[in-house]
Each structure stands twice: as C-alpha cells, then as structure tokens.
Scaffold this active site. Structure first.
Site, short mmCIF file in Angstrom:
data_model
loop_
_atom_site.label_atom_id
_atom_site.label_comp_id
_atom_site.label_asym_id
_atom_site.label_seq_id
_atom_site.Cartn_x
_atom_site.Cartn_y
_atom_site.Cartn_z
N TYR A 50 0.94 -1.09 0.03
CA TYR A 50 -0.18 -0.11 -0.07
C TYR A 50 1.01 1.39 -0.13
CZ TYR A 50 -4.31 -2.59 0.30
OH TYR A 50 -5.30 -3.33 0.05
N PHE A 58 -6.10 6.57 6.21
CA PHE A 58 -6.35 5.27 6.54
C PHE A 58 -5.15 4.20 6.21
CE2 PHE A 58 -6.74 6.08 1.91
CZ PHE A 58 -6.56 5.13 1.33
N ARG A 86 -11.53 -5.35 -11.99
CA ARG A 86 -11.92 -4.02 -10.99
C ARG A 86 -13.34 -4.02 -11.32
NH1 ARG A 86 -8.60 -1.39 -7.59
NH2 ARG A 86 -9.79 0.35 -7.85
N ARG A 103 -17.98 -6.90 -4.17
CA ARG A 103 -17.97 -6.19 -3.04
C ARG A 103 -19.37 -5.74 -2.66
NH1 ARG A 103 -12.74 -2.25 -4.41
NH2 ARG A 103 -11.38 -3.44 -3.09
N GLU A 127 3.10 -4.92 -7.80
CA GLU A 127 2.38 -5.90 -6.66
C GLU A 127 2.80 -7.17 -6.97
OE1 GLU A 127 -1.87 -4.79 -6.95
OE2 GLU A 127 -1.40 -2.80 -6.29
#
Ligand code: UDP
Ligand code: MG
Length: 153
Positions: A50, A58, A86, A103, A127
């Site tokens: 991240y 956050f 996505r 989600r 990643e």
C-alpha cells in the site's frame, strides 16, 4: 502473453469463507489462474503493497488490516483483465458497490471490502513482484481457448 493482475482475497474474505466464491467467479468469467499463494502478510510487506497510500489517514489501518489474518494471493491472466477484474470487484467501499459485484454482493463495510485487485499495468507489475518470483507463475494454455476468447473479426 496477455495481461496479468494481482488479486488478493483479503483477511475478511478468508475469515468469511469467500475464497472459493471469488475464485469461482474469475474462473467462470474465463480468466486463467497462473499463480496462487495462501499466506500471512507481514506489516512490512503490507506497507510495501500500500506504499501508494502512504501519508493518507487510512494508511496505518489498511496495513494492519491486510496483515491481520491470512490471505489468498493470486495472479490471474486474460487480455484486458485489469479493468475487467476491477469491474467485477465493484467500488472500493462495500456500501457503494453495485449489486452483482463481489463487494456489492458480500460487503457493506467501508474498509473491509474482501478483495484487492491491481488498478493499472504498472501497479500490477509492482504488486506481482512483491508476492511472486517468475518461476512461481505458470505459462499454459486452456484446451478451449477458441471458445473462451473467440472473436469474429
Ligand atoms: N481504505 C480504507 N479507507 C479509505 C480508503 C481505503 O480503509 O478511506 C482501504 C480499503 O480496504 C481499500 C484499500 O484501503 O480497498 C486501498 O484503497 P484504494 O483506494 O486503493 O481502493 P481499492 O483499489 O482497493 O478499490
Ligand atoms: Mg487500490
């Protein structure tokens, strides 16, 4: 070789038993699984994952969240997979995500949103390199690729 993306079933996804459901959606779509690792992420690795969010309010929370319990890390492959995956994930916050998305169907939380997916070719490359070495990613063909990826022009 077609495009690749890094997908993680996050700690809440594993704890809530959504590994199979999420893999099944991607399999049924026609994506090809080329790597997978069930693992505990350290806070150090989560901070690297991240890094783009460093300094945001956050950041500390999301690093702790990703490292809070085991995750299922996967690399999936298909032409154009990054935006397709996505869309299948849905909007970042569960309470905003459209029904029909992962989600949207299974999360109404803000930050606990079940799944991570790379958002660009550059982030996918970064990643994937954090979690996998090249020899852990498998090149192979599906026997029915014409049926899966056929086109008329
Ligand atoms: N996140 C959060 N609060 C926020 C924004 C993000 O807890 O206000 C968490 C959430 O788990 C999200 C992750 O941080 O999935 C990364 O945020 P990003 O904006 O990259 O969302 P994503 O790419 O996962 O949709
Ligand atoms: Mg993101």
């Amino acid at each position: 070789m077609s495009d690749r993306t890094l997908i993680i079933v996050k700690p809440d996804g594993v704890q809530r038993k959504f590994v199979g459901e999420i893999m099944s959606r991607f399999e049924k779509k026609g994506f090809k699984l080329v790597g997978a690792k069930f693992m505990q992420v350290t806070e150090d690795l989560a901070s690297k994952h991240y890094a783009v969010h460093k300094g945001k309010p956050f950041f500390d929370g999301v690093v702790k969240y990703l490292a809070s319990s085991p995750v299922m890390v996967m690399v999936w492959e298909a032409d154009g997979i990054i935006p397709m995956a996505r869309k299948m994930m849905g909007a970042t916050f569960g309470f905003n995500a459209e029904p029909g998305t992962i989600r949207g169907d299974f999360s109404c939380s803000k930050g606990y949103n079940l799944i991570h997916g790379s958002d660009s070719p550059e982030s996918a490359e970064y990643e994937i390199g954090l979690y996998f070495s090249n020899n852990e990613l498998v090149d192979y063909s599906f026997a029915d690729e014409d049926w899966l990826y056929g086109q008329n022009d």
